[in-house]
Design a protein around this motif. Sequence first.
Motif, short mmCIF file in Angstrom:
data_model
loop_
_atom_site.label_atom_id
_atom_site.label_comp_id
_atom_site.label_asym_id
_atom_site.label_seq_id
_atom_site.Cartn_x
_atom_site.Cartn_y
_atom_site.Cartn_z
N GLN A 149 -9.92 14.89 2.24
CA GLN A 149 -9.83 15.24 0.82
C GLN A 149 -8.46 15.84 0.54
OE1 GLN A 149 -13.17 16.69 -1.31
NE2 GLN A 149 -14.60 16.37 0.39
N PRO A 150 -7.47 14.97 0.33
CA PRO A 150 -6.10 15.46 0.08
C PRO A 150 -6.00 16.25 -1.23
CG PRO A 150 -6.09 13.11 0.63
CD PRO A 150 -7.52 13.50 0.39
N VAL A 151 -5.12 17.25 -1.17
CA VAL A 151 -4.81 18.06 -2.34
C VAL A 151 -3.34 17.87 -2.71
CG1 VAL A 151 -4.49 20.48 -3.02
CG2 VAL A 151 -6.66 19.74 -2.01
N SER A 152 -2.51 17.65 -1.68
CA SER A 152 -1.10 17.31 -1.90
C SER A 152 -0.62 16.59 -0.64
CB SER A 152 -0.26 18.58 -2.10
OG SER A 152 0.02 19.19 -0.83
N TYR A 153 0.64 16.14 -0.66
CA TYR A 153 1.19 15.50 0.54
C TYR A 153 2.06 16.46 1.35
CZ TYR A 153 -0.59 11.28 -1.68
OH TYR A 153 -1.42 10.35 -2.26
N LYS A 154 1.89 17.78 1.10
CA LYS A 154 2.58 18.74 1.96
C LYS A 154 2.01 18.62 3.37
CE LYS A 154 3.35 22.24 -1.56
NZ LYS A 154 2.65 23.33 -2.24
N LEU A 155 2.90 18.69 4.37
CA LEU A 155 2.42 18.59 5.75
C LEU A 155 2.04 19.98 6.24
CD1 LEU A 155 4.95 15.98 7.14
CD2 LEU A 155 2.58 15.64 6.45
N ASP A 156 1.01 20.49 5.64
CA ASP A 156 0.55 21.83 5.97
C ASP A 156 -0.96 21.77 5.84
OD1 ASP A 156 0.33 24.51 6.41
OD2 ASP A 156 1.63 25.13 4.75
N SER A 157 -1.65 21.77 6.98
CA SER A 157 -3.09 21.51 6.99
C SER A 157 -3.77 22.45 7.97
CB SER A 157 -3.33 20.07 7.43
OG SER A 157 -3.01 19.93 8.80
#
Length: 471
Positions: free
Chosen positions: A59-67
């Motif tokens: 469930q993506p919220v943004s494409y920031k590579l911070d997960s």
Amino acid sequence: HAEISSVNRGDVIVIAFQTNWRSVARECTETYGPEGVGYVQVSPPQETITGTQWWTSYQPVSYKLDSKLGTEAEFTNMIATCKAAGVGVIADAVINHMAGADRSGTGVAGSKFDGEGNFPAVPYTPSDFHDCTENIINYSNADNVQNCRLSGLQDLDTGNANVRSKIVDYMAKLLDLGVAGFRVDAVKHIAAADVAALKSELLAKTGLDENDFLFEQEVIGSTSEAKEIQPVNYLGTGKVSEFNVNARLKQAFNGDINSATFGLSGIGTSSSWVPSNKAAVWVTNWDTERGDNALTYKDGSRYLLANAFLLAYNYGQPHVYAGYYFNNNDAGAPSASTTQVPDMKCPTDGSQTSGTWQCTQRWTAIRGMIGFHNAVAHTKVTDWKEYGDNVVGFGRADKGYLAINNSESPLEATFTTSLPAGTYCNVYAVGDCSKTVTVHRDGTFTATVGAGSAIAIHVGAQPATWTSTSL
Ligand code: AAO
């Protein structure tokens, strides 16, 4: 790294399900690299909703590579560490949709979002999503499958150039950071023409050639569903999952592996299956591990034998799945919090306690069979023969031989191989070459294959030349 680079590296992909970037980097150095794994496929790297469940990753919220699995710096470091060990990182790209319409708030990296199509950190606005707000209910209708919501997930309009350019920017960034390719999620829910457009825009933006990286598309084929959403429509854009393999392996190992209808010899032979050079295959992945169509660790020796078969056979690109033991299908990785998955700890006692990691890449038989797979590359299946009920043996020309006993009693037999005479390590059974078989000048060897066990021998693992990296 002299030893590592001498390994005959191949195309095997380990799926490091929900494993954080620090742990994947460590495994690249300690296991994947030395044992000859070609690629590690990691869980989605982009920012997602928070929550302890594993499926928050989708469930993506943004494409920031911070997960939950790590920061961009950790992701970049993992790629470099794996590269140094000879292993390519494959990113799971979730591009069909964003978070569920039932979600809103703040993502793992602090980005705001809602269930109305607002993802300001990308940015996406409501007009970037398909108009259909219903959940997919009818797989015989391509429009329903491709323009409505998979499990309530807000469905991106990939026919829209703005949406495609955001997705292309994200994938281009991953390639720029050094990923070796993608596993693309939920591809049957994206029109084939949109996937083709996305891919050509990605090639144009990066200046890469399509052979420069892997592009593995998840498309679950089913003859009862619409023709537009079948695997065949996506062969032009890359590799495609072949879920008939996991289903067939389960049927075969739960019955008689020599069955004419459901046995191992039928794998990949039907023209309706994805052609071998395009097929992505596994005994299980994380979805099938939680469903009914695959063998899993819960199936004991049959699971291990099926993995051995797939690594020894010559159909498709094999994936070895490594997740964690669980009772609840929603359970996240061991000790996962709502925002973080801690480092992976591999059990040393062989227990399958729920809430501990599987670390399949460390199992003796798996390590041995990865070495086998690499040693027999580019050979045909030869010497296929049934040696008894639920017992089969086959070779890979003069490079390797596997005898599988899926029955409940040990079987002694004289197996016919095309191997050169000599003594070989049984890499299925041991990791130190302490168990061997001797092939005579006529290519035969006589041995007992244990119940629910196998004998695997290949030219890369013989006592005379044995080193720990051979297995
Ligand atoms: C979660 C919650 C939901 C909530 C949602 C939104 O569980 O209750 O509504 O959030 O808040 C994962 C989880 C989902 C989770 C989702 C998002 O599995 O439970 O939802 O993350 O967090 C279809 C797709 C396929 C997809 C699969 C799960 O085609 O792409 O469903 N797989 C990928 C990922 C998966 C992930 C997503 C996609 C979403 O690998 O982990 O979901 O990003 C038939 C159809 C298939 C269909 C299956 C299941 O398959 O053909 O297309 O897959 O049904 O619906 C035989 C048949 C075969 C059949 C199969 C069914 O093999 O031959 O046709 O049986 O088992």
